[in-house]
Design a protein around this motif. Structure first.
Motif, PDB file in Angstrom:
ATOM      1  N   GLN A 202       0.706  -1.251   0.092  1.00 39.38           N
ATOM      2  CA  GLN A 202      -0.059  -0.049   0.049  1.00 39.38           C
ATOM      3  C   GLN A 202       0.841   0.929  -0.135  1.00 39.38           C
ATOM      4  OE1 GLN A 202      -2.586  -0.156   3.392  1.00 39.38           O
ATOM      5  NE2 GLN A 202      -3.322  -2.221   2.979  1.00 39.38           N
ATOM      6  N   PRO A 203       0.473   2.343  -0.577  1.00 42.79           N
ATOM      7  CA  PRO A 203       1.239   3.416  -0.500  1.00 42.79           C
ATOM      8  C   PRO A 203       1.768   3.939   0.963  1.00 42.79           C
ATOM      9  CG  PRO A 203      -0.687   3.828  -1.934  1.00 42.79           C
ATOM     10  CD  PRO A 203      -0.928   2.544  -1.050  1.00 42.79           C
ATOM     11  N   SER A 205       2.687   6.583   2.084  1.00 44.28           N
ATOM     12  CA  SER A 205       2.091   7.877   2.423  1.00 44.28           C
ATOM     13  C   SER A 205       0.878   7.702   3.188  1.00 44.28           C
ATOM     14  CB  SER A 205       2.054   8.633   1.409  1.00 44.28           C
ATOM     15  OG  SER A 205       1.141   8.119   0.384  1.00 44.28           O
ATOM     16  N   GLU A 206       0.059   6.583   2.916  1.00 43.42           N
ATOM     17  CA  GLU A 206      -1.267   6.439   3.490  1.00 43.42           C
ATOM     18  C   GLU A 206      -1.226   5.580   4.808  1.00 43.42           C
ATOM     19  OE1 GLU A 206      -3.659   4.125   0.571  1.00 43.42           O
ATOM     20  OE2 GLU A 206      -3.685   5.849  -0.928  1.00 43.42           O
ATOM     21  N   ARG A 207      -0.020   5.227   4.976  1.00 45.25           N
ATOM     22  CA  ARG A 207       0.081   4.560   6.291  1.00 45.25           C
ATOM     23  C   ARG A 207       1.080   5.303   7.547  1.00 45.25           C
ATOM     24  NH1 ARG A 207       2.760  -1.081   4.939  1.00 45.25           N
ATOM     25  NH2 ARG A 207       2.075  -1.586   7.055  1.00 45.25           N
ATOM     26  N   ARG A 209       2.131   8.997   8.604  1.00 44.11           N
ATOM     27  CA  ARG A 209       1.955  10.386   8.633  1.00 44.11           C
ATOM     28  C   ARG A 209       3.156  11.178   9.095  1.00 44.11           C
ATOM     29  NH1 ARG A 209      -3.394  12.432  11.682  1.00 44.11           N
ATOM     30  NH2 ARG A 209      -2.542  14.113  10.782  1.00 44.11           N
TER      31      ARG A 209
END
Length: 212
Positions: A202-203, A205-207, A209
């Motif tokens: 999964q990206p 950046s989505e996991r 912050r």
């Protein structure tokens, strides 16, 4: 990610070992590392794995050869346990193939948590009593990951299995497991007969912050 940062990340030996850690289901017995080297690798990884309050509650039994076959082999502990709960009319073929793939390796690690350690900490630190069982699960997960990655670093393939609690009683009786040891996972290992396929991520950046 800039080229400099990318090169920095790729040069990190620890991260490289983690990259090599995959779930390997195609095993055989043609391992290059000796039994002694594999054993020492597992022992050192468990020794160094961190735990809450330095509890060191992780326990393990390493099964080689015939001992491992008692777990995964035809008519062995896992097969007997699954057949007891298999719905009538459901085929056992796919499960048999999976167990055979585990049995094709050179050994298995049984991971446990010592409940006497957890209970001792609960009495010693009653304020955190409810947390210690949770932290114990963290500890075994860290130990499993450490061992898995360390084995990958010496080109020994493995996967993590969870046939507990179905097999707990038979494992305890067969391998003379102390009563306070709670089975948490099983890790069949051996030579990597076939590498794992590509892994999708999964990206990040989505996991993760980033603030500040």
């Amino acid at each position: 990610m800039t080229s400099d940062v990318s090169a920095f990340i790729k040069s990190n030996e620890f991260l490289d070992a983690i990259r090599k850690r995959r779930s390997i289901y195609a095993l055989d017995k043609d391992v290059k590392a000796s039994k002694e080297e594999i054993t020492a690798t597992i022992q050192e990884a468990i020794k160094l794995a961190p735990s809450a309050f330095n509890s060191q509650s992780a326990r393990a039994i390493i099964l080689f050869g015939k001992e491992s076959e008692k777990l995964w082999g035809e008519g062995g502990i896992v097969e007997k346990a699954i057949r007891k709960v298999l719905p009538e009319g459901q085929s056992f073929d796919s499960t048999a193939k999976k167990l055979a793939s585990f049995n094709a390796g050179v050994g298995t690690i049984l991971f446990f948590e010592d409940r006497s350690v957890v209970e001792g900490l609960q009495k010693q630190f009653p304020l955190y009593a409810d947390n210690f069982p949770v932290w114990s699960e963290h500890s075994t997960g860290i130990a499993q990951f450490a061992v898995w990655s360390a084995l990958a670093d010496i080109n020994v393939g493995a996967s993590l299995q969870h046939y507990n609690p179905l097999i707990d009683e038979d494992v305890r009786d067969t391998f003379d497991v102390p009563a306070s040891w709670k089975l948490r996972a099983q890790m069949p290992f051996g030579n990597i007969a076939e590498a794992a396929g590509p892994k999708e991520f999964q990206p990040i950046s989505e996991r993760v912050r980033i603030l500040g």
